[in-house]
Each structure stands twice: as structure tokens, then as C-alpha cells.
Motif scaffolding. Structure first.
Motif: not given
Length: 532
Positions: A244-252, A290-293, A297-301, A372-379
Motif C-alpha cells: 500500500m503506497e501513498l499518492e499525495p496530491q494537492s487537495t482541498d 492522499d485524498a483517496t485514503k 479513513i473518514f467514510t469508514n469511521l 491507513l492512518v499509520e501509513l499516513m504517519g498519523g494516530q
């Protein structure tokens, strides 16, 4: 000089040594730390991890010595591996076995030697952890004990190499299995979801026969639900295997959050649950993420909160940016989670709670969310009391974008070129039918071939704006066909079609875009708009 005899179990001993696959490998810090520590404890200038093969002793780690190996014939360690106890020579110049040994009469001028055999769990001495000095010496009781313990630690580290190798192999098999599952299940799902999607867009059918429309909607719903379950299993597999890899992009960020809330508010309203959202986002709200991930995360919760919140209750959603972190809080008035269940809530093998519903899933959602949260460096944290609801909090590091650039996540919905021509390369007849029907709906001209070889001929004899290339083809693969098409410098853009979600980055880099089956009309439309 007396050379050591061969051990009675020499063949089995060598097999035990080779299983570690450690000979002639690069230095490793974990072993170097052990030799340095043993040298300090035993107060000797030299310490070695020596592994004895048929002709030499090779040093996996060496402290205080430049040589990488010596002949087995002159090696002190050849004698040490013949016994199970610590082998100690107080003064080699006075020992009949070693006084004329080249390692004694010349560099490194060994006088003192103590070697503890490295005994494998199967009982074979493959080498030693040894300490050496140019001065006569005798180890203290404490030093002898420490050398014995450190030798066991060397074996433990070698055993860990084997376990890691087995784990890597198991993960490889698992990834291959999931890759096969992905391909075999998503391929027929491409037909189920793609064709039902096309039928629902046929007004002539849906307006005439309402019952047929309802049947098709159920087929589409069931297909989407099955796809969701498969995606959950595959996502978890990708996270665990490191694919699983991150694909960061400019996201609103405000746009992403508002769209997801609006989408799920419909579901909440149908259940009689109200979502109350509060945004503390202030300009700029653009960030590299990464807007998709983030959406996943948000929709799962939020989906989880809706699922476990009774009718006529509320869910509170708060999100803000603080210290370059996106903070999301989802608080529900649901059934809550007991302390016992909280301990295993993110465990993929445990589905907590006893509530069942028509929307019951795999129970993998929260495990995937945490991954996914941990992959993105979060908690992610949880606070909950049984019968009083739950609160999930997520903190994700973000890189804010100051310039008001347009988010690439917003698809341009202009008019496609009228003369656009596409080559479909797909061996599955049903998938061919789906793709042809989708392109017909978009008024895009197309031809179809079923092998990579045929695509090479067709693409060079005709001009195509786009080639939709299935990766898994009989004969040469879609990857190889794409490489050859690129080498021919044809003007066509090439988009990969695959039912396998485990494709590597170097494979993706070959293509102008990547579409994962099942393919629906909106996904294909957006891909075409992005390319043209």
C-alpha cells in the motif's frame, strides 16, 4: 602446529551453517554491537564472530581486526567447535597445539584466545564468538559467563534471520494468493457491475419496466457490496505486505470532507440519524495528502458511527487544522463499546459487538482504517462507554499548500474529441463486451483485439489515440506489449486495465493511467477526460 580434526557430524554441521544464508554477507550493526560489547567486557583488543566452512573461518563481525577470513587449517576456532564448552588458551606460545601457528608467530600475534561455540538449536557448532589478545590472559568467572551469554545472542540473531526469511516468503505467497483472488473475482464482477450500470442508464428499459429496474438495482447493489468486501480483504493484504503506497496530491481538505459528509448524510437520513458537522478549517485549506485514503479513513469511521447509532440520535463531526495536522473527531450517540471489546477493536480477526444489521460487513473496516492512518504517519484513538456512544479521533500530518492551485482531484468534465479512437486489448469476451458497451455510451470509436501480439500489429497499422491494455493476456503480457509499443514511439496513450490490485510502482510507471476492474462508465469517462 596441530590442525583440528573434522567433527564427526561435519556434513550435518555444514548444512546447519548454510541454512542461515549468512556467509559472505555485508556487515550488520546488530552483530558488530555484540563483538564490541564482548571485547569491552573481556578486556581484549579483538573479538570475532567466526563461522567455519569447509576451507576457512569467515568473520561475520570483527572488532579490532582487518582480516575478513583465515584458512580453516590454522584457525583456533576449528578446535573450539569440537567441544561444547568455552575453549580457552591462556598463552598460545606455550601450547603445543599453537606455539608455531602462523597466527601466533606473526600477526595478529595471538597469545590469549577464548572461543565460545555457536551452537544451533539442532546441536551443531557452526562457529564461535571469540576474544583474542596479544598478551597472555585468563578470563574471570564473570567474563566467561558474559561470553557464553553473548554467544547465545549471536545464535538468536541468526535464528531471527531464518524467521524473517520464512515470514518474507509467507508474505510473498500471501500476496501472490491475494493477487490471484483479486484477478479471479474482480474479472466476473467487472461484468456484473459494468453491465448492470449500463442497463440502469438505459432509460428505454427503466422507464418501461419498473420491476426490471428494481431487479437490476439489486444486482448492482449486491455486486457493489461484494466488491466492497473484496476490497477490504485486499486493502488489508496490501497494508500488511507493504504494497500500500501513498499518492499525495494537492487537495482541498474542506471540499473532501464536505463531499463525504454530504454523501453519507443521505444514508444517515434514511436511518433517521442526524449528522451535525463543525468545520474549523481556515484558508488555506489546500494540502498535499492522499485524498483517496483520507476519504477512506473518514467514510469508514462515519459509516461505522451510522451503523451503530439508533434512530433519532445524532452524530457530531468536527474537523480542524492545528500545527500542520488535520484533526478529525467523530462522536456518536450509539451503543458504545465495552472496555473488553475496545482492547481488540482494531484486531482484524475479531468482530466486536453483538449488533447485526443488513449492512453487516467483514469487520475489517477499523483494522484497515488504523493501518491507513499509520501509513499516513498519523494516530487514531478511541474513547467509549457502553450505552453512551463512542468518539474516534484521528490526527494526520499534512503539508499545507499556500498557492491557490486547482486540485487535480477535481475532474474536468468537458466534451471529448469527436474523432477519439480507442483500441481495446482484452482476452476475456465478457470484459470485451463491457468495454465496448461503455465506449458506445460515450460515443467513442473503438476496435478490439484479444492478445498482446495482435495489439502490436493493430497499433502500428492504425492510428489510435488510446490503447486500453489488459495486463494479464495470453502470450506476451500487457506489460511486455506496452514496453514494445513504447519502444516503437507510437503516439497512443496507454491505460492499463487490471483486476489485480497488487501491481508494483515500476509497472504502473509504464502507463499513462491505471484502471482497476470492475470498470464503470463514470470511472472510464473521468479517465478519458483527464487524458484528453
Amino acid at each position: 602446529m596441530k590442525s583440528a580434526k573434522l567433527p564427526d557430524n561435519e556434513l550435518e554441521r555444514l548444512q546447519a551453517l548454510y541454512q542461515y544464508d549468512v556467509l559472505d554477507t555485508e556487515a550488520e550493526r546488530v552483530f558488530d554491537d555484540l563483538t564490541e560489547l564482548a571485547s569491552q567486557i573481556c578486556e581484549t583488543p579483538i573479538c570475532l564472530i567466526s563461522l567455519v566452512d569447509p576451507d576457512r573461518q569467515w568473520f561475520k563481525s570483527k572488532f579490532g581486526l582487518d582480516a575478513q577470513q583465515t584458512s580453516r587449517e590454522i584457525a583456533f576456532c576449528s578446535h573450539a567447535i569440537l567441544q561444547d564448552e568455552l575453549f580457552e588458551i591462556p598463552n598460545a606460545s606455550e601450547d603445543e597445539r599453537f606455539f608455531d601457528n602462523p597466527l601466533v608467530t606473526g600477526a595478529p600475534d595471538i597469545r590469549f584466545y577464548a572461543g565460545m561455540p555457536l551452537k544451533t538449536p539442532s546441536g551443531h557448532n557452526i562457529g564461535t564468538l571469540c576474544v583474542i589478545s596479544e598478551k597472555p590472559k585468563v578470563l574471570t568467572k564473570q567474563q566467561r559467563s558474559a561470553l557464553i551469554i553473548l554467544a547465545r545472542e549471536v545464535i538468536s540473531q541468526l535464528e531471527l534471520r531464518i524467521q524473517n526469511k520464512k515470514l518474507a516468503l509467507a508474505n510473498s505467497f500471501k500476496t501472490q494468493f491475494l493477487s490471484n483472488v483479486s484477478h479471479e473475482i474482480r474479472t466476473p464482477l467487472n461484468a456484473i457491475i459494468g453491465l448492470s450500470d449500463l442497463l440502469l442508464h438505459q432509460k428505454s428499459l427503466c422507464d418501461v419496466d419498473q420491476q426490471a429496474k428494481e431487479y437490476i438495482q439489486q444486482i448492482a447493489f449486491s455486486g457493489e457490496r461484494l466488491l466492497g468486501i473484496i476490497n477490504s480483504v485486499l486493502d488489508l493484504g496490501k497494508i500488511e505486505s507493504g504494497n500500500m503506497e501513498l499518492e499525495p496530491q494537492s487537495t482541498d481538505l474542506a471540499e473532501v470532507m464536505d463531499k463525504n459528509i454530504a454523501l453519507l448524510s443521505v444514508k444517515a437520513k434514511q436511518k433517521g440519524v442526524q449528522i451535525i458537522s463543525t468545520s474549523r478549517l481556515t484558508a488555506p485549506t489546500l494540502a498535499l495528502i492522499d485524498a483517496t485514503k483520507l476519504s477512506q479513513i473518514f467514510t469508514n469511521l462515519l459509516n461505522n458511527a451510522i451503523k451503530f447509532t439508533p434512530e433519532n440520535r445524532q452524530i457530531f463531526v468536527n474537523y480542524s487544522i492545528y500545527n500542520n495536522e488535520l484533526e478529525i473527531e467523530i462522536k456518536d450517540q450509539g451503543v458504545g463499546i465495552s472496555e473488553a471489546d475496545q482492547a481488540s477493536l482494531f484486531n482484524k480477526y475479531v468482530q466486536v459487538g453483538k449488533q447485526k444489521s443488513a449492512q453487516e460487513g467483514t469487520g475489517l473496516g477499523l483494522s484497515i482504517t488504523k493501518g491507513l492512518v499509520e501509513l499516513m504517519g498519523g494516530q487514531i484513538t478511541l474513547s467509549s462507554r457502553l450505552g453512551q456512544g463512542s468518539t474516534f479521533r484521528v490526527c494526520l500530518p499534512i503539508d499545507l499548500v499556500a498557492s491557490p492551485t486547482v486540485s487535480p482531484a477535481v475532474a474536468h468534465q468537458g466534451v471529448l474529441p469527436s474523432d477519439l479512437k480507442v483500441l481495446i486489448v482484452e482476452d476475456n469476451k465478457v470484459n470485451q463486451l463491457v468495454l465496448e458497451a461503455l465506449l458506445d455510451q460515450l460515443n467513442v470509436s473503438h476496435d478490439t483485439v484479444d492478445t498482446g501480439e495482435a495489439s502490436l500489429v493493430q497499433a502500428q497499422q492504425n492510428r489510435y489515440d488510446l490503447i486500453l491494455m489488459d495486463i494479464n493476456l495470453p502470450g506476451i503480457s500487457g506489460l511486455e506489449a506496452t514496453k514494445q509499443l513504447k519502444q516503437a514511439q507510437l503516439p497512443s496513450k496507454i491505460v492499463a486495465l487490471t483486476a489485480d490490485v497488487f501491481c508494483r510502482n515500476d509497472e504502473k510507471a509504464l502507463f499513462d493511467d491505471f484502471l482497476t476492474k470492475p470498470i464503470q462508465i463514470e470511472g472510464l469517462r473521468q479517465a478519458l477526460h483527464k487524458l484528453f
